[in-house]
Design an enzyme around this catalytic site. Structure first.
Site, PDB file in Angstrom:
ATOM      1  N   SER A 300      -9.662  -6.552  -9.017  1.00 28.47           N
ATOM      2  CA  SER A 300     -10.113  -4.405  -9.218  1.00 28.47           C
ATOM      3  C   SER A 300      -9.365  -3.749  -8.742  1.00 28.47           C
ATOM      4  O   SER A 300      -8.396  -3.206  -9.550  1.00 28.47           O
ATOM      5  CB  SER A 300     -11.636  -4.129  -7.912  1.00 28.47           C
ATOM      6  OG  SER A 300     -11.360  -4.577  -6.876  1.00 28.47           O
ATOM      7  N   ASP A 311       1.751  -1.397 -17.225  1.00 31.15           N
ATOM      8  CA  ASP A 311       1.839  -1.427 -19.216  1.00 31.15           C
ATOM      9  C   ASP A 311       2.418  -0.414 -19.330  1.00 31.15           C
ATOM     10  O   ASP A 311       2.916   0.221 -20.375  1.00 31.15           O
ATOM     11  CB  ASP A 311       0.380  -0.442 -19.358  1.00 31.15           C
ATOM     12  CG  ASP A 311      -0.921  -1.760 -19.729  1.00 31.15           C
ATOM     13  OD1 ASP A 311      -0.628  -2.717 -19.305  1.00 31.15           O
ATOM     14  OD2 ASP A 311      -2.220  -1.479 -20.179  1.00 31.15           O
ATOM     15  N   LYS A 325     -11.638  -7.654 -12.685  1.00 30.24           N
ATOM     16  CA  LYS A 325     -13.050  -7.757 -11.859  1.00 30.24           C
ATOM     17  C   LYS A 325     -12.489  -5.943 -12.290  1.00 30.24           C
ATOM     18  O   LYS A 325     -11.671  -5.277 -11.874  1.00 30.24           O
ATOM     19  CB  LYS A 325     -13.281  -7.302 -11.097  1.00 30.24           C
ATOM     20  CG  LYS A 325     -14.433  -6.454 -10.978  1.00 30.24           C
ATOM     21  CD  LYS A 325     -14.413  -6.226  -8.524  1.00 30.24           C
ATOM     22  CE  LYS A 325     -15.660  -5.914  -8.555  1.00 30.24           C
ATOM     23  NZ  LYS A 325     -15.566  -4.653  -9.423  1.00 30.24           N
TER      24      LYS A 325
END
Length: 539
Positions: A300, A311, A325
């Protein structure tokens, strides 16, 4: 209720990975007006409960029935929407607050006896004179030795409201008679940045164990310290980090990303839960190369940080596929002191991927995912990692990344089992290794206190005699000696023993530099800075 979903999982939040998840920082306390359909459902539930209460053949506990109904209802939703009963909510919340109220000791349990490993610096126990090695045998006049002690019972006995008294009786080896202490409980800080240190003249290392209310401040202070010490390259260790507060993860990533870089965005059924988070400040370390360590226990909020850095082509990710998650929970305080953690949105990394792994309402299958990865060979062979080719995305510089099941690292590192064995595992589960190193340190404390850490790191050796003595302690704790397993694990045992001794004298700043010598992900991370530097130069 002993068999509630949360009661089963609560110990995991204390002792293991992947339990905290992503939480919004503020508790939600208001409730909307029920719809007509909901009113009908509520009436039906009250009607059934009333018939049971008035007419059932045996006496029933209506409160217990309601608690069971709540748990079963939430099981129809998702694996991370949970109900936390009142009696367990305070303990659960303390895992994320960055502090708790108690007497301020690090403890361990050896042979059903509570030992003080160390009184926390500046805490109430240190102030009254508790010492490492003290055995706590009574709390408030009640015997606690030999009663089947566990961590939960210790928390119940020693934690309490600030200003309240805890009367302790301890046995100290240097004293003939027991000693009595009255300790006034106080707020005790809990660190979420376990350690920060310089690996060499250029590389700094920071270990973040969870995202609590104080994590960002701790991280920033660690970064300042390392930069002052000459850090040019960063290893950020998020292995085993189960998550925590969303805003703390965002703030941490912001310190490593350029202004206006996307960090994460969320989408929910209600538009009020749709949001996006971007880098908004001049970060403390926007240019230097970064390598992020993750594993199957990174979940998470950890995945938000790793996903944002991956990214945006800001860092290389090394290790094993993270937990997966991608749901955000809102903590809701209920009227009786219980807590509901309700999933209100999904989060997406900057490339648009949701890393939430599939769930189908079968909680057992979902919770066994990590065991399945082990059995399927994913933790040992990169080619065994399952990725969904239909969920392929691209980073800002065109590197392929995938959604639907955790963050896949740029560089895979298999679990190294060449030196592990069932005998080593039993040494840990029986607490034998910790018991031996704790007592060895106490017997040689003066020598270690005079020794600098560099001298210890470079010159101290765990001898064969120490290994023999460890095996004797293990035998006393019911661990049967296995010569083949011991030979296989002997060198790893030496590192773990040395690390535990270092922890006793220098804390985590002594433990991790030694322990990381056997961490395969850390070792690989240190080899990746040429590639990480090239990546950093492209931004």
């Amino acid at each position: 209720m002993s068999n509630s979903k949360w009661a089963i999982r609560l110990p995991i939040i204390i002792t293991s990975a992947v339990a905290i998840g992503v939480l919004l920082g503020a508790n939600f306390t208001t409730s909307d007006t029920p719809s007509g359909d909901m009113n009908k459902s509520l009436f039906k539930f009250r009607e059934v409960l009333g018939y049971i209460d008035r007419n059932y053949v045996d006496d029933v506990d209506s409160e217990e029935l309601v608690e069971t109904a709540i748990v079963k209802m939430l099981e129809k939703l998702d694996p991370h929407t949970v109900y936390i009963p009142k009696e367990e909510a305070v303990l659960a919340q303390s895992q994320l607050q960055g502090n708790f109220e108690g007497i301020g000791i690090e403890f361990n349990i050896f042979k059903d006896t509570l030992y003080v490993v160390t009184p926390l610096s500046g805490g109430p126990s240190e102030k009254v004179g508790l010492q490492a090695g003290d055995k706590i045998v009574k709390v408030d006049g009640e015997n606690i030795a030999g009663i089947g002690l566990n961590n939960r019972k210790v928390f119940e006995k020693l934690r309490g409201p600030k200003g309240s008294e805890a009367k302790l009786q301890i046995i100290r080896d240097s004293k003939k008679a027991p000693l009595d202490f009255t300790i006034i409980r106080d707020k005790i800080p809990q660190s979420s940045v376990d350690v920060s240190y310089m690996v060499n003249k250029e590389v700094g290392y920071i270990k973040v164990s969870r995202f609590t209310a104080t994590t960002y401040d701790e991280f920033y202070a660690a970064m300042e310290k390392l930069i002052d010490q000459g850090m040019k390259k960063l290893v950020l260790d998020l292995t085993g980090n189960p998550g925590g507060y969303l805003d703390k993860a965002v703030n941490m990533a912001d310190e490593l990303l350029a202004d206006d870089d996307m960090i994460v965005y969320t989408k929910g059924k209600e538009s009020r839960y749709n949001d996006e988070y971007r880098a908004v400040r001049k970060g403390i370390f926007e240019k230097g190369p970064v390598v992020v360590m993750i594993d199957q226990g990174s979940a998470s909020a950890s995945e938000i940080v790793a996903g944002a850095l991956q990214d945006n082509d800001r860092a290389l990710i090394v290790g094993r596929r993270s937990f997966g998650k991608g749901l955000v929970q809102m903590p809701i305080n209920l009227s009786d002191g219980a807590e509901l953690r309700l999933t209100i949105s999904r989060y997406y990394t900057p490339s648009g991927r949701s890393i939430q792994k599939p769930y189908d309402g079968k909680d057992d299958a979902y919770s066994h995912d990590l065991a399945d990865r082990y059995e399927n060979g994913e933790l040992f062979v990169a080619d065994s990692i399952h990725v969904n080719d239909t969920l392929e995305y691209a980073t800002g510089k065109g590197r392929k990344v995938y959604g639907g099941g955790g963050i896949v690292p740029d560089f895979f590192v298999a679990i190294d089992t060449t030196e592990t064995s069932s005998y080593l595992t039993k040494m840990y589960t029986s607490n034998s290794l910790r018991e031996y190193t704790f007592k060895y340190y106490e017997a040689n404390k003066q020598k270690f206190e005079k020794m600098g850490f560099d001298e210890f790191f470079n010159d101290f050796k765990v001898t064969d005699k120490m290994l023999e003595d460890l095996n004797k302690v293990a035998k006393e704790n019911g661990v049967k000696y296995n010569a083949v397993d011991f030979a296989k694990s002997k060198e790893l045992v030496r590192i773990h023993m040395k690390a535990q001794i270092a922890r006793s004298n220098w804390g985590e700043e002594g433990f991790f530099p030694v322990f990381n010598q056997a961490d395969e992900i850390f070792i690989k991370a240190l080899t990746l800075f040429d590639q990480a530097e090239q990546l950093a130069e492209r931004n």
